[in-house]
Write a protein that holds these residues in place. Structure first.
Motif, PDB file in Angstrom:
ATOM      1  N   LEU A 103     -65.248 -25.576 -75.257  1.00 42.34           N
ATOM      2  CA  LEU A 103     -65.430 -25.050 -73.903  1.00 42.34           C
ATOM      3  C   LEU A 103     -66.697 -25.563 -73.233  1.00 42.34           C
ATOM      4  CD1 LEU A 103     -64.660 -23.118 -71.594  1.00 42.34           C
ATOM      5  CD2 LEU A 103     -65.784 -21.276 -72.858  1.00 42.34           C
ATOM      6  N   SER A 155     -67.443 -31.317 -73.221  1.00 37.70           N
ATOM      7  CA  SER A 155     -66.263 -31.054 -74.022  1.00 37.70           C
ATOM      8  C   SER A 155     -65.199 -32.113 -73.782  1.00 37.70           C
ATOM      9  CB  SER A 155     -65.712 -29.663 -73.671  1.00 37.70           C
ATOM     10  OG  SER A 155     -64.383 -29.519 -74.090  1.00 37.70           O
ATOM     11  N   MET A 207     -62.080 -31.612 -74.208  1.00 38.28           N
ATOM     12  CA  MET A 207     -60.994 -30.932 -73.518  1.00 38.28           C
ATOM     13  C   MET A 207     -61.221 -30.910 -72.011  1.00 38.28           C
ATOM     14  SD  MET A 207     -59.453 -27.078 -74.048  1.00 38.28           S
ATOM     15  CE  MET A 207     -60.902 -26.225 -73.409  1.00 38.28           C
ATOM     16  N   LEU A 208     -62.452 -30.677 -71.575  1.00 42.28           N
ATOM     17  CA  LEU A 208     -62.743 -30.643 -70.144  1.00 42.28           C
ATOM     18  C   LEU A 208     -62.550 -32.014 -69.510  1.00 42.28           C
ATOM     19  CD1 LEU A 208     -65.911 -28.344 -70.023  1.00 42.28           C
ATOM     20  CD2 LEU A 208     -63.515 -27.717 -69.707  1.00 42.28           C
ATOM     21  N   ALA A 224     -68.069 -24.731 -66.340  1.00 40.36           N
ATOM     22  CA  ALA A 224     -67.835 -24.214 -67.691  1.00 40.36           C
ATOM     23  C   ALA A 224     -69.093 -23.671 -68.349  1.00 40.36           C
ATOM     24  CB  ALA A 224     -67.234 -25.313 -68.569  1.00 40.36           C
ATOM     25  N   TRP A 258     -54.843 -27.104 -78.846  1.00 40.93           N
ATOM     26  CA  TRP A 258     -55.200 -27.139 -77.420  1.00 40.93           C
ATOM     27  C   TRP A 258     -54.696 -28.412 -76.739  1.00 40.93           C
ATOM     28  CZ3 TRP A 258     -57.889 -31.088 -75.211  1.00 40.93           C
ATOM     29  CH2 TRP A 258     -58.590 -31.945 -76.063  1.00 40.93           C
ATOM     30  N   THR A 299     -52.418 -28.343 -73.511  1.00 40.78           N
ATOM     31  CA  THR A 299     -52.980 -28.890 -72.277  1.00 40.78           C
ATOM     32  C   THR A 299     -52.085 -29.962 -71.676  1.00 40.78           C
ATOM     33  OG1 THR A 299     -55.245 -28.447 -73.029  1.00 40.78           O
ATOM     34  CG2 THR A 299     -54.961 -30.084 -71.292  1.00 40.78           C
ATOM     35  N   SER A 318     -59.152 -22.905 -70.188  1.00 45.45           N
ATOM     36  CA  SER A 318     -60.062 -23.360 -71.244  1.00 45.45           C
ATOM     37  C   SER A 318     -60.482 -22.209 -72.148  1.00 45.45           C
ATOM     38  CB  SER A 318     -61.302 -24.016 -70.633  1.00 45.45           C
ATOM     39  OG  SER A 318     -60.957 -25.127 -69.852  1.00 45.45           O
TER      40      SER A 318
END
Length: 465
Positions: free
Chosen positions: A166, A170, A172-173, A191, A355, A359, A404
């Motif tokens: 998170l 990241s 993921m971001l 975030a 994730w 996503t 997220s």
């Protein structure tokens, strides 16, 4: 036959999504499942006249535009390299020792040190497996030796280690920003407070347990070599300042506009190499190992990215997005009930999938739907005075943060919570899987409470923008 043809023509996109829900349980790599279904249903669409054969060539074009020619995604392997290199260089072990000494007088000081370590490491790596294993091997035996409750110890380690998915920078971001066509820098800024809020809620829970149930988190005795101001200053200089400087350099260069996220990721990777050299851990063997792990992880991510890109294109070409909008209209869902439904679906998917899979499957399909409701969300978010394009961007940004925080629970929820498997593999044999499952339950509840706070108080997301 005409009725069957019309039914398939109208609902082929829906059957595509149902097929995906079934095929992900087959055990095949998700990237191959996504790509295979995209090709299969594209051929079906061609046969029904929904698509044209020439559209198959667009797969390569979309992959080139979204991945191969996308400089933002260069940050993904660089941040992965940075995280793995820091894990190999024992930076974290020195940092945990410093935090443990600084927090020795606070109730639950060792658990708090683990939480703060996870928060700091979150700003250096998005590789959850490495973070969980590292924290488990360093902190969990010490917590057990200090008579900490095993459930509190396992829950603290698992929840703290997953903050890396998170807090920026990241991986993921970065992926989310590319999928939703929003600024990576804005998403990083948005975030920060939600991530720190979760860490603060963890600390409140730990201090409360230590204060009201001290037998679960007894105080830690100081070691002889940790007494004295000179020793403490030396520990801070060696174990704390270098990692903080690297984090400040990477994130500060992005937020100040001195470097793009891609350039900052390169700085972070080079800084991790310097820290490994500073700690005497930079060898040819270690560098080869880090490069190999980085290549394998990056390849896995981009295989799924390629499959998801093809899947989302075919899904839209088969009018799947229109089918979802018609379904929402048929159910009479408001914008808030739709958001609640999506959050519940994402949370439930987290019991079974990683994730990355969630996503790349959910966002391309549902982000445009949420964006279409931007005028409805705008008054509650306090952005109704902005132009329509800005409203859409901010609603997507807010939605991305909600997703997220929700996705962080996917690492902690059984039966397929990956953080739990990593923790069990690295924990002492005396730690049972039942203790791990029970230990993470309060932290999953904290994370869901965090999602609720962000939904009710969106200013937390927008405060730093």
């Amino acid at each position: 036959m005409t009725a069957i043809y019309n039914h398939l023509y109208d609902y082929l996109g829906g059957y595509m999504f149902v097929a995906l829900a079934l095929c992900v349980f087959t055990g095949f790599p998700v990237g191959l499942v996504l790509g295979g279904l995209a090709l299969l249903f594209a051929l079906g669409g061609i046969g029904l006249g929904v698509m044209h054969t020439s559209e198959l060539y667009l797969f390569v074009e979309r992959l080139w535009q979204t991945a191969a020619n996308n400089q933002i995604l260069v940050a993904v392997p660089c941040f992965i390299f940075m995280g793995i290199m820091l894990e190999q260089s024992q930076v974290a072990s020195n940092l945990l020792r410093v935090l443990q000494v600084l927090l020795r007088r606070v109730p639950g000081g060792l658990a708090l040190a683990v939480t703060l370590l996870g928060t700091i490491l979150a700003a250096t790596t998005g590789i959850i497996g490495a973070s969980v294993v590292m924290l488990t091997m360093m902190a969990l035996p010490a917590m057990i030796a200090q008579k900490y409750d095993v459930r509190l110890g396992t829950g603290t380690v698992a929840a703290s280690a997953t903050l890396g998915i998170l807090l920026p920078p990241s991986v993921m971001l970065v992926m989310m920003a590319d999928l939703m066509a929003i600024s990576v820098g804005d998403l990083f800024l948005a975030a920060i407070l939600p991530g720190l809020m979760l860490a603060f809620l963890y600390c409140v829970y730990i201090v409360s347990i230590a204060a009201f149930r001290p037998e679960k988190a007894p105080p830690v005795e100081r070691a002889d070599d940790e007494i004295g101001v000179a020793n403490l200053i030396g520990m801070v200089v060696k174990g704390f300042l270098p990692i903080v400087f690297l984090i400040s350099l990477v994130l500060g260069s992005i937020f100040a506009g001195w470097a793009t996220p891609t350039e900052a990721s390169g700085i972070g990777a080079f800084g991790a190499i310097l820290l490994a050299w500073f700690n005497g851990k930079l060898t040819r063997a270690s560098l080869d190992k880090v490069c190999m792990q980085t290549a394998l992880t990056s390849a896995m991510i981009f295989l799924i990215f390629a499959g998801a890109t093809a899947f989302s294109y075919v899904f839209r070409a088969l009018y799947g997005e229109d089918l979802i909008l018609d379904f929402i209209a048929w159910m009479g869902l408001t914008h808030w009930s739709l958001l609640l439904l999506l959050m519940v679906v994402i949370f439930l998917l987290g019991f079974f999938f990683d994730w990355l899979e969630i996503t790349l499957i959910v966002l391309p399909v549902f982000a445009p739907v949420i964006a279409s409701f931007a005028p409805d969300f705008a008054p509650a978010l306090g952005i109704d005075h902005l132009p329509a394009a800005d409203q859409r961007s901010l609603v997507l940004l807010w939605f991305a943060i909600l997703v997220s925080v929700n996705l962080q629970t996917s690492f902690l929820t059984p039966p397929f919570g990956f953080a739990l498997f990593f923790l069990k593999g690295a924990a002492p044999r005396s730690v049972k899987i039942g203790d791990i499952y029970r230990g993470i339950m309060p932290f999953v509840g904290i994370q869901l409470f965090g999602v609720l706070l962000l939904a009710l108080f969106p200013a937390i997301v927008f405060f730093l923008l």
